[in-house]
Scaffold this motif. Structure first.
Motif, short mmCIF file in Angstrom:
data_model
loop_
_atom_site.label_atom_id
_atom_site.label_comp_id
_atom_site.label_asym_id
_atom_site.label_seq_id
_atom_site.Cartn_x
_atom_site.Cartn_y
_atom_site.Cartn_z
N GLN A 457 -14.89 1.98 -13.93
CA GLN A 457 -13.51 2.22 -14.37
C GLN A 457 -12.77 3.06 -13.33
OE1 GLN A 457 -12.21 0.70 -17.13
NE2 GLN A 457 -10.29 1.47 -16.26
N GLU A 458 -13.46 4.08 -12.82
CA GLU A 458 -12.83 4.93 -11.78
C GLU A 458 -12.43 4.09 -10.57
OE1 GLU A 458 -15.07 9.28 -12.45
OE2 GLU A 458 -15.66 7.99 -10.78
N ILE A 459 -13.33 3.19 -10.18
CA ILE A 459 -13.06 2.37 -8.99
C ILE A 459 -11.88 1.42 -9.27
CG2 ILE A 459 -14.02 0.55 -7.51
CD1 ILE A 459 -16.78 1.91 -7.99
N LYS A 460 -11.90 0.86 -10.49
CA LYS A 460 -10.83 -0.07 -10.88
C LYS A 460 -9.48 0.65 -10.86
CE LYS A 460 -10.19 -3.35 -14.59
NZ LYS A 460 -10.62 -3.63 -15.97
N ASP A 461 -9.47 1.84 -11.45
CA ASP A 461 -8.21 2.61 -11.50
C ASP A 461 -7.75 2.96 -10.09
OD1 ASP A 461 -8.38 2.46 -14.19
OD2 ASP A 461 -9.09 4.52 -14.51
N ARG A 462 -8.71 3.29 -9.26
CA ARG A 462 -8.36 3.70 -7.90
C ARG A 462 -7.78 2.50 -7.13
NH1 ARG A 462 -13.02 6.45 -6.77
NH2 ARG A 462 -13.98 4.75 -5.60
N ASN A 463 -8.44 1.36 -7.29
CA ASN A 463 -7.95 0.15 -6.61
C ASN A 463 -6.57 -0.24 -7.12
OD1 ASN A 463 -10.26 0.02 -5.17
ND2 ASN A 463 -11.26 -1.52 -6.45
N HIS A 464 -6.40 -0.08 -8.44
CA HIS A 464 -5.11 -0.42 -9.05
C HIS A 464 -4.01 0.49 -8.49
CE1 HIS A 464 -2.54 -2.14 -12.07
NE2 HIS A 464 -2.17 -0.91 -12.46
N ALA A 465 -4.30 1.79 -8.46
CA ALA A 465 -3.33 2.76 -7.95
C ALA A 465 -3.01 2.48 -6.49
CB ALA A 465 -3.91 4.18 -8.11
N TYR A 466 -4.03 2.10 -5.75
CA TYR A 466 -3.83 1.80 -4.33
C TYR A 466 -2.95 0.57 -4.16
CZ TYR A 466 -4.95 0.62 0.51
OH TYR A 466 -4.87 0.31 1.84
N ALA A 467 -3.23 -0.45 -4.97
CA ALA A 467 -2.44 -1.68 -4.89
C ALA A 467 -0.98 -1.41 -5.25
CB ALA A 467 -3.03 -2.74 -5.82
N GLU A 468 -0.77 -0.58 -6.28
CA GLU A 468 0.61 -0.24 -6.69
C GLU A 468 1.34 0.49 -5.58
OE1 GLU A 468 0.69 1.93 -10.31
OE2 GLU A 468 0.79 0.12 -11.54
N LYS A 469 0.61 1.41 -4.96
CA LYS A 469 1.20 2.20 -3.88
C LYS A 469 1.60 1.28 -2.72
CE LYS A 469 0.36 6.54 -1.53
NZ LYS A 469 -0.66 7.41 -1.01
N GLN A 470 0.71 0.35 -2.42
CA GLN A 470 0.97 -0.59 -1.33
C GLN A 470 2.22 -1.41 -1.63
OE1 GLN A 470 -0.96 0.45 1.27
NE2 GLN A 470 -1.51 -1.67 1.71
N ALA A 471 2.30 -1.87 -2.90
CA ALA A 471 3.45 -2.70 -3.31
C ALA A 471 4.74 -1.89 -3.21
CB ALA A 471 3.23 -3.20 -4.74
N GLU A 472 4.63 -0.62 -3.66
CA GLU A 472 5.83 0.24 -3.62
C GLU A 472 6.32 0.43 -2.18
OE1 GLU A 472 5.14 3.96 -5.57
OE2 GLU A 472 4.87 2.96 -7.50
N SER A 473 5.37 0.69 -1.30
CA SER A 473 5.80 0.94 0.08
C SER A 473 6.33 -0.34 0.72
CB SER A 473 4.66 1.55 0.90
OG SER A 473 3.59 0.67 0.93
N LYS A 474 5.84 -1.48 0.25
CA LYS A 474 6.34 -2.76 0.77
C LYS A 474 7.79 -2.95 0.34
CE LYS A 474 4.43 -7.36 1.37
NZ LYS A 474 3.56 -8.36 0.75
N VAL A 475 8.05 -2.63 -0.94
CA VAL A 475 9.42 -2.76 -1.48
C VAL A 475 10.35 -1.81 -0.72
CG1 VAL A 475 10.84 -2.30 -3.52
CG2 VAL A 475 8.68 -3.50 -3.75
N ALA A 476 9.85 -0.57 -0.52
CA ALA A 476 10.67 0.42 0.17
C ALA A 476 11.01 -0.05 1.58
CB ALA A 476 9.92 1.75 0.22
N MET A 477 10.02 -0.63 2.23
CA MET A 477 10.24 -1.10 3.60
C MET A 477 11.26 -2.24 3.63
SD MET A 477 6.62 -1.06 5.55
CE MET A 477 7.21 -2.01 6.92
N THR A 478 11.15 -3.16 2.64
CA THR A 478 12.06 -4.30 2.57
C THR A 478 13.49 -3.80 2.38
OG1 THR A 478 10.26 -5.33 1.37
CG2 THR A 478 12.29 -6.61 1.51
N GLN A 479 13.64 -2.80 1.46
CA GLN A 479 14.98 -2.28 1.20
C GLN A 479 15.56 -1.63 2.44
OE1 GLN A 479 14.24 0.12 -2.22
NE2 GLN A 479 14.75 -1.54 -3.65
#
Lengths: 482, 416
Positions: A457-479
């Motif tokens: 569960q810890e690994i899943k949450d960590r991967n999820h958080a990492y994926a969200e962060k990546q997506a956020e920074s991608k959106v920020a970069m696009t904007q």
């Protein structure tokens, strides 16, 4: 970043890595001690055969030699390096400490091994192909060379418990590390018991002798050898206990299983009775009986003895400076060795361990159980199995109704300070204390399944958080580009 | 791999070094390691090659093959023992100089390391079982029993060799150690139940050298037995011809496999394949075929005895190449320099080893091997000459004196 010399951890869940080493070592002791004792016996018998011009004694040497060649030399010569293999994976710094101090001694022992292996083939296959005098000479060389291998290894074994001289810590030097009271008494005791084993295993060969008179003669010879060596060995064992550190005796009194003392006494008494019986009535000596007796010596005699030796060294595994959990816990100025404890107190085990995964170097709420398990594996698993079975399972030492807060108090107050005499000092940062405690409590209450599920569960949450962060920074970069 | 990643890996290797240091210069350990490895692998190849001949004999209907198979079983049996005992030395020395690499590799495959012991014992016992079932039969041309046990023995020995090959290969990949420890699912792998790295070309190369080495054994066998009064020269000449063929064909096969190995080296080995030592290994192997073609013509009485020493020399060149490859990767790419290992000199133990090696080993083994050699060539009972007898007495004195010095020095230190 400061790192210390720690390797990955191997964890055998069923019996524990410590017991794997013990299995191999115990078997090797039976094989090797019997080989050395038999080598000296062969020297005596070949000499007698030469002086009295007797073929039957040489025939006995050939048969016992062939038996040894197949069972003890094959198994003994493989389990010898096998102990290196098993300790390499279970205790790399323990064996490393011995190898780096005694490499030349082992190399010297190797010269005698080569002589031994060539010698045993010659003793077996040259009966009747060379004259008796030559066979006797080969046997004497073989016997003394075998003895030399034992002399060398005992010095190294005794160093595991205690360097020969106290001066070794300050001045270093191979001789100071190798020779001491502990070395010589252990040597004498092992030599006595090796003759006991030779007499017991030799019984298997005597059982096959067809001529009743010769059988009686050999049963008596081995019987006397066994009786005298068992009595001397038992007396030397008492002396040996006086040569070990007080700490070892304390551990022995407190930690050894209750069956240890009675089983040793029972084996000694049983062994003596066996020899007396076979001397009086050699016809009872059949191969199954003699073989059974060898197994008794292995299981009821050697196993507790080897376990005791391993336990009594605690908290050290080698030279009283390498802890059983592989950390160097003491300065050895003579060898330029520094204790790793100060660094661990400052940085914590997770930062100092070279194999800590990057995401576990700092404990947080998202990796607590996985970090706790990692710490337990490094600090505890050499002596305490984190699984249900195996060597001294951790869960047995923790009360049922324990809370994390109580566990933290115990870990911080007892383990990080080294307040248990036979356990290493295990420095941890506060965050690491919390992680280890959380793991120990979860392991106690839910077992390995719960721990594994929590880590996943810890690994899943960590991967999820990492994926969200990546997506956020991608959106920020696009904007930003827009 | 960028420079900072390489630095991290180098730091990791240095951190793992044993703080006790070495009792003398690391080059001595590396040198001994290469030399003893060459000896060890020669006996491994001899054991595998003669096991194959035993099996060919066991399944052939040809009476000569049957006899040869039975004779080579004796060589295989002794070769396993010698390979094991000689193998202890490189195993010791690799732990001294390459401890970070050897220990990490082993721990990460711990189950296989333990399995190695069990499989080797079983393989060895299987060979003895075959020997005991058939050894007593005086008719060496009869169809042997329990051929499965010899097959099992060979199969187990090959597995054991593969484990060792894999452990040694893992040493060369420090960049992968952490990824082997941390599984893809993010869990740490404490089980040690996997072998992580191997190169089938490299493994096949070392195994294939068993063919020319066994060929060398056959040529030597003919020469050794030919002086006996009861020698069957037709059979022995046939065996030597088989041996010559095996040396030539086997060396060619091995050279091709060596080229395959060189072509599949990891990126971290950069230009090793075309370096001097990269080429020297392959040239040495093919040289064995050329040597056999030129020097083993006809009876070649002296050269027949040179066949195995020549195999050892070739093995030594290969062993040096192998060591240079390791150095090239660990030092050349990862900048891990074994020359700068901390040294805590210990002259006594260093001197004692070399003296024991030269004097005890030299004299006693000379005596033992002389006796074994002469007895093997004698029909009936061999009685040594006065000189050989004196060598025996000297050997006894030398080992007894060694034990005495052990106690004299020991008691002095103890009482001091």
């Amino acid at each position: 970043m400061d790192l210390i010399s720690l390797y990955p951890t191997w964890y055998e869940p069923t019996v524990g890595s410590g017991w794997v080493v013990a299995f191999i070592a115990t078997f090797h002791v039976l094989a090797s001690h019997t080989s050395v004792g038999a080598a000296l016996l062969f020297a005596y018998l070949s000499h007698k055969a030469y002086r009295e011009d007797r073929e039957d004694l040489l025939d006995f040497v050939k048969k016992y030699g062939l038996f040894l060649l197949v069972f003890t030399y094959v198994a003994g010569s493989i389990t010898g390096p096998g102990i290196w293999y098993s300790t390499t994976v279970a205790s790399p710094n323990g064996i490393g400490a011995l190898i780096h101090s005694f490499v030349w001694k082992w190399a010297t022992e190797w010269v005698f091994f080569v002589i031994e292996v060539v010698g045993v083939y010659m003793i077996v296959y040259l009966v009747g192909k060379v004259d008796k005098r030559t066979h006797m000479k080969i046997s004497v060389i073989f016997g003394v060379a075998s003895l030399a291998t034992m002399l060398i290894i005992v010095g190294i074994l005794s160093f595991m418990m205690l360097p020969g001289k106290e001066a070794w810590f300050q001045d270093g030097g191979y001789l100071n590390g190798f020779y001491g009271t502990n070395t010589f008494i252990q040597m004498a005791m092992r030599m006595a018991f090796m003759f006991t084993m030779t007499a017991v295993v030799g019984g298997i060969v005597v059982a096959g002798i067809k001529d009743p008179a010769f059988k009686k003669e050999m049963a008596r010879k081995l019987g006397w050898l066994g009786i005298i060596s068992t009595i001397i060995g038992a007396a030397l064992f008492q002396l040996y206990l006086k040569a070990v550190p007080d700490q070892a005796l304390l551990v022995m009194e407190n930690r050894l299983p209750s069956y240890f003392q009675p089983s040793i006494i029972a084996v000694l008494a049983g062994t003596l009775a066996y020899f007396i019986l076979t001397m009086i009535r050699p016809q009872v000596l059949v191969q199954a009986f003699a073989g059974g007796m060898a197994v008794v010596i292995l299981v009821a005699g050697l196993w507790p003895e080897e376990t005791a030796r391993e336990s009594m060294r605690k908290p050290w595994v080698a030279g009283q400076y390498v802890y059983s959990n592989q950390v160097i816990g003491r300065d050895v100025p003579g060898m330029g060795i520094k204790s790793q404890i100060p660094l661990l107190e400052k940085e914590g085990i997770l930062k100092a361990h070279p194999f800590t995964p990057d995401n576990l170097r700092t404990v947080n709420d998202g990796n607590k159980i996985q970090a706790g398990k990692f710490i337990a594996m490094v600090y505890c698993s050499n002596c305490h199995s984190p699984s249900k079975t195996g060597i001294r399972p951790l869960h047995r030492y923790i009360p049922d109704n324990i809370t994390e807060a109580r566990m933290e108090k115990y870990v911080k107050g007892v383990l990080t300070t080294g307040n248990i005499a036979y356990m290493p000092k295990m420095p941890m940062l506060d965050s690491e204390v919390k992680a280890l405690s959380a793991f120990l409590v979860m392991n106690k209450k839910g077992g390995e399944k719960a721990v594994d599920a929590a880590i996943q569960q810890e690994i899943k949450d960590r991967n999820h958080a990492y994926a969200e962060k990546q997506a956020e920074s991608k959106v920020a970069m696009t904007q930003e580009v827009k | 791999m960028d420079a900072s990643q390489v630095t991290q890996i180098t730091d990791l290797m240095y951190a793992l070094r044993n703080p006790a240091g070495l009792p003398t210069y690391p080059i001595i350990f590396v040198g001994l390691s290469v030399l003893t490895f060459a000896l060890h692998i020669l006996f491994v190849q001899l054991m595998l090659g003669t096991s194959v001949i035993t099996l060919v004999g066991a399944f052939s209907q040809n009476a000569y093959w049957r006899r040869l198979g039975s004779a080579m079983l004796e060589v295989a049996k002794v070769s396993v023992s010698v390979a094991i005992v000689v193998g202890v030395a490189p195993l010791l020395f690799v732990q001294v100089v390459y401890d970070p690499h050897w220990y990490t590799s082993n721990v990460l495959s711990a189950d296989w390391v333990i399995g190695f012991i069990v499989l080797l014992i079983l393989g060895y016992w299987a060979m003895y079982y075959y020997y005991f079932v058939n050894g007593a039969n005086k008719d060496k041309t009869a169809t042997p029993k329990a051929r499965w046990s010899m097959l099992t023995s060979l199969a187990l020995m090959l597995v054991v060799g593969f484990i060792m090959h894999s452990l040694t290969s893992q040493i060369l990949h420090p960049e992968l150690w952490k990824s082997w420890y941390l599984q893809k699912n993010g869990m740490l792998d404490y089980s040690g139940d996997k072998l992580h790295e191997w190169n089938l070309w490299r493994y096949a190369f070392f195994i294939s050298l068993s063919i020319p080495v066994a060929g060398g054994m056959l040529v030597t066998y003919r020469r050794f037995k030919s002086v006996r009064e009861d020698a069957d020269m037709a059979y022995l000449n046939w065996a030597a011809e088989v041996g010559k063929k095996w040396i030539k064909v086997g060396s060619v096969i091995s050279t091709l496999l060596y080229v395959g190995w060189m072509m599949t080296l990891p990126e971290t080995a950069r230009n090793f394949a075309t370096s001097f030592w990269g080429i020297a290994g392959g040239v040495a192997v093919i040289f064995y075929a050329i040597w056999a073609q030129i020097r083993l013509n006809g009876e070649a009485r002296f050269c027949s005895y040179m066949a195995l020493p020549m195999a050892l020399v070739i093995g030594l060149v290969v062993a040096i190449s192998r060591e240079m490859l390791r150095y090239d990767i660990l030092n050349g790419f990862f900048h891990y320099d074994f020359w700068d290992y901390k040294i805590v000199f210990d002259w006594y133990s260093t001197g004692l080893f070399f003296l024991t090696f030269a004097i005890v080993g030299g004299v006693v083994l000379s005596y033992f091997l002389t006796i074994a050699w002469k007895a093997g060539q004698t029909v009936g009972v061999y009685t040594p000459s006065a000189f050989v007898n004196r060598l025996g007495t000297l050997s006894i004195w030398i080992v007894v004196l060694w034990v005495l010095q052990f106690f004299v020095v020991g008691f002095y230190i103890w009482a001091r």
